[in-house]
Design a protein around this motif. Structure first.
Motif, short mmCIF file in Angstrom:
data_model
loop_
_atom_site.label_atom_id
_atom_site.label_comp_id
_atom_site.label_asym_id
_atom_site.label_seq_id
_atom_site.Cartn_x
_atom_site.Cartn_y
_atom_site.Cartn_z
N ALA A 267 0.84 -1.21 0.00
CA ALA A 267 0.00 0.00 0.00
C ALA A 267 0.87 1.25 0.00
O ALA A 267 0.62 2.20 -0.74
CB ALA A 267 -0.93 0.00 1.21
N GLU A 268 1.92 1.21 0.80
CA GLU A 268 2.83 2.35 0.88
C GLU A 268 3.46 2.63 -0.49
O GLU A 268 3.52 3.78 -0.95
CB GLU A 268 3.93 2.02 1.90
CG GLU A 268 4.96 3.08 2.09
CD GLU A 268 6.06 2.59 3.03
OE1 GLU A 268 7.11 3.21 3.06
OE2 GLU A 268 5.85 1.56 3.72
N GLN A 269 3.88 1.57 -1.17
CA GLN A 269 4.52 1.75 -2.48
C GLN A 269 3.52 2.34 -3.49
O GLN A 269 3.83 3.29 -4.21
CB GLN A 269 5.05 0.42 -3.02
CG GLN A 269 5.66 0.58 -4.40
CD GLN A 269 6.26 -0.69 -4.99
OE1 GLN A 269 5.91 -1.78 -4.59
NE2 GLN A 269 7.15 -0.52 -5.94
N VAL A 270 2.31 1.77 -3.50
CA VAL A 270 1.33 2.21 -4.48
C VAL A 270 0.85 3.63 -4.18
O VAL A 270 0.72 4.46 -5.09
CB VAL A 270 0.16 1.19 -4.53
CG1 VAL A 270 -1.00 1.72 -5.34
CG2 VAL A 270 0.64 -0.12 -5.13
N MET A 271 0.62 3.92 -2.90
CA MET A 271 0.17 5.28 -2.54
C MET A 271 1.23 6.31 -2.92
O MET A 271 0.92 7.41 -3.38
CB MET A 271 -0.13 5.38 -1.04
CG MET A 271 -1.23 4.46 -0.56
SD MET A 271 -2.85 4.87 -1.20
CE MET A 271 -3.29 6.20 -0.12
N ASP A 272 2.48 5.95 -2.73
CA ASP A 272 3.56 6.87 -3.10
C ASP A 272 3.59 7.09 -4.62
O ASP A 272 3.78 8.21 -5.09
CB ASP A 272 4.91 6.32 -2.61
CG ASP A 272 6.06 7.24 -2.95
OD1 ASP A 272 6.11 8.35 -2.40
OD2 ASP A 272 6.90 6.86 -3.80
N LEU A 273 3.36 6.03 -5.38
CA LEU A 273 3.33 6.16 -6.84
C LEU A 273 2.14 7.03 -7.27
O LEU A 273 2.24 7.84 -8.19
CB LEU A 273 3.27 4.79 -7.51
CG LEU A 273 4.59 4.00 -7.46
CD1 LEU A 273 4.37 2.54 -7.84
CD2 LEU A 273 5.65 4.62 -8.39
N VAL A 274 1.00 6.83 -6.60
CA VAL A 274 -0.17 7.67 -6.91
C VAL A 274 0.19 9.13 -6.69
O VAL A 274 -0.09 10.01 -7.53
CB VAL A 274 -1.39 7.27 -6.05
CG1 VAL A 274 -2.49 8.32 -6.14
CG2 VAL A 274 -1.93 5.92 -6.49
N GLU A 275 0.87 9.40 -5.58
CA GLU A 275 1.25 10.79 -5.30
C GLU A 275 2.21 11.34 -6.36
O GLU A 275 2.22 12.53 -6.65
CB GLU A 275 1.91 10.89 -3.92
CG GLU A 275 2.10 12.34 -3.53
CD GLU A 275 2.34 12.48 -2.05
OE1 GLU A 275 3.45 12.20 -1.63
OE2 GLU A 275 1.40 12.85 -1.33
N ARG A 276 2.97 10.44 -6.97
CA ARG A 276 3.89 10.88 -8.04
C ARG A 276 3.18 10.98 -9.39
O ARG A 276 3.80 11.22 -10.41
CB ARG A 276 5.05 9.89 -8.16
CG ARG A 276 5.97 9.87 -6.94
CD ARG A 276 6.99 8.74 -7.07
NE ARG A 276 7.70 8.49 -5.83
CZ ARG A 276 9.03 8.42 -5.73
NH1 ARG A 276 9.79 8.59 -6.78
NH2 ARG A 276 9.58 8.17 -4.56
N GLY A 277 1.87 10.72 -9.39
CA GLY A 277 1.10 10.93 -10.62
C GLY A 277 0.79 9.66 -11.39
O GLY A 277 0.21 9.72 -12.48
N VAL A 278 1.15 8.50 -10.84
CA VAL A 278 0.88 7.24 -11.55
C VAL A 278 -0.60 6.86 -11.38
O VAL A 278 -1.13 6.95 -10.27
CB VAL A 278 1.78 6.11 -11.00
CG1 VAL A 278 1.44 4.77 -11.66
CG2 VAL A 278 3.25 6.45 -11.22
N SER A 279 -1.24 6.46 -12.46
CA SER A 279 -2.66 6.14 -12.36
C SER A 279 -3.00 4.74 -12.88
O SER A 279 -4.15 4.34 -12.86
CB SER A 279 -3.50 7.19 -13.11
OG SER A 279 -3.06 7.24 -14.45
N ASP A 280 -2.00 4.00 -13.37
CA ASP A 280 -2.23 2.63 -13.83
C ASP A 280 -1.32 1.68 -13.06
O ASP A 280 -0.12 1.97 -12.92
CB ASP A 280 -1.89 2.48 -15.31
CG ASP A 280 -3.00 2.96 -16.21
OD1 ASP A 280 -3.62 2.11 -16.87
OD2 ASP A 280 -3.24 4.17 -16.22
N PHE A 281 -1.86 0.56 -12.63
CA PHE A 281 -1.06 -0.41 -11.87
C PHE A 281 -1.35 -1.82 -12.36
O PHE A 281 -2.49 -2.16 -12.65
CB PHE A 281 -1.39 -0.33 -10.37
CG PHE A 281 -1.01 0.98 -9.75
CD1 PHE A 281 0.28 1.18 -9.26
CD2 PHE A 281 -1.91 2.03 -9.68
CE1 PHE A 281 0.66 2.39 -8.72
CE2 PHE A 281 -1.54 3.26 -9.14
CZ PHE A 281 -0.26 3.44 -8.66
N HIS A 282 -0.28 -2.62 -12.43
CA HIS A 282 -0.43 -4.03 -12.79
C HIS A 282 0.02 -4.83 -11.57
O HIS A 282 1.13 -4.64 -11.07
CB HIS A 282 0.47 -4.35 -13.99
CG HIS A 282 0.37 -5.76 -14.48
ND1 HIS A 282 -0.66 -6.22 -15.28
CD2 HIS A 282 1.20 -6.83 -14.31
CE1 HIS A 282 -0.47 -7.50 -15.57
NE2 HIS A 282 0.65 -7.90 -14.99
#
Ligand code: FAD
Length: 305
Positions: free
Chosen positions: A258-273
């Motif tokens: 969750a920490e990794q994904v939330m951090d990526l969201v904050e960096r503007g990432v909107s797609d995840f596999h």
């Protein structure tokens, strides 16, 4: 990576999309578990779910069966992985035609690892496709498919340098790839740097982070080196001493992912596999954190607040 901050939410209007990866089951028990997982993840409305393809086509039948079951027994859109290993061009063209005949419109095109195992020297089949880029062209020759390809934020272990690695990604894009999905990684700075490198090289397709929720830290630590993904010291410390404590291990794994994904969201990432390992729990938890929920999937994350 930054300190955890679970209060972060996607920006207003930022739409999050996810995809899930499965491997074809070998036994009846594994099949039951996969199907339970598929049913738990289906309400999250992923963009697609993908099914891996074993070395040298070793799972050809099982991959096809699994893809077909997803097509006929769920509302999910399957993507079939395909590799070039130990197969002639004709063999691969036949497999592509079989999948297309089934109704498959999405593929994940890969060179694959040597049948002798990761780390052995890769020898393309003399009559086969030499790499992922040639396979993308072969797919495009048969239809207007949606084609995902691989990308390596820490560079592929066989690539002598990042320039060579990005050059291969560029060839795949030039041949028609729709998106790249990355090898898993645990240091988001590496992903961001890789995307910058790719953009500087004129690569503008989405580069979707591949997220691996950690079900067994010891196993992940063992195979990550061979995949060219490094384990940061802080990650080892998080799981230190938890091998015999599966419940705490699972809680820590959910927090880490969750920490990794939330951090990526904050960096503007909107797609995840998500590399699901055919298990739903951690994926459901992380998706929940980014607003992907059974009753809210498909709407902007902010609207689900
Ligand atoms: P390519 O894109 O063709 O090449 C990858 C990199 O390796 C390039 O950057 C290039 O610089 C370098 N390279 C390639 N060939 C050579 C060479 N001969 N000499 C020097 N450098 C070279 N494996 C499976 O078996 N089945 C799967 O279903 C599967 N799914 C995957 C899904 C994803 C999202 C990812 C990231 C990987 C997957 N893999 C799978 C693993 C993949 O097959 C291996 O990483 C394999 O070693 C490389 O395949 P590729 O398609 O990335 O290769």
């Amino acid at each position: 990576m930054n300190e955890p901050n679970f209060s972060r939410r996607p920006d207003i209007g930022q739409k999050i999309a996810v995809s899930f990866e499965f491997f074809p089951p070998r036994t009846d028990d594994m099949e039951t578990r996969l199907w339970d997982t598929v049913q738990r993840l289906e309400p999250l409305a992923p963009r697609f779910v993908s099914v891996t393809y074993g070395a040298g086509g070793s799972t050809r039948e099982r991959t096809a069966r699994t893809v077909n079951r997803i097509l006929t027994g769920s509302k999910l859109t399957p993507a079939a992985h395909l590799t070039c290993v130990d197969a002639t061009r004709g063999d691969i063209d036949t497999v592509i035609a079989e999948f297309a005949g089934m109704g498959v419109k999405r593929f994940v095109a890969l060179r694959g690892d040597p049948a002798a195992g990761v780390g052995a020297r890769y020898q393309p089949h003399p009559g086969g496709y030499a790499n992922g880029a040639e396979l993308v062209s072969a797919l495009k020759a048969q239809g207007d498919f949606d084609i995902s390809v691989s990308a390596y934020p820490e560079k592929h272990p066989e690539s002598p340098d990042f320039a060579t690695d990005i050059e291969m990604l560029k060839r795949k894009v030039d041949n028609g790839a729709t998106r790249a999905i990355t090898q898993f990684f645990f240091d988001n700075d590496l992903y961001e740097r890789y995307v910058e490198r790719a953009r500087r090289a004129g690569i503008y397709i989405p580069i979707v982070p591949g997220v691996l929720p950690i079900h067994n830290f010891t196993q992940v630590a063992n195979f990550s080196g061979r995949c060219g993904a490094h384990i940061p010291a802080w990650l080892g410390e998080r799981f230190d001493g938890l091998q015999a404590d599966p419940q705490t291990h699972a809680l820590v794994a959910a927090a880490v992912a969750a920490e990794q994904v939330m951090d990526l969201v904050e960096r503007g990432v909107s797609d995840f596999h998500f590399y699901t390992m055919n298990r739903a729990d951690l994926v459901v938890a992380v998706c929940h954190m980014i607003g992907i929920r059974a009753h809210s999937a498909g709407v902007p994350a902010s609207a689900a607040a």
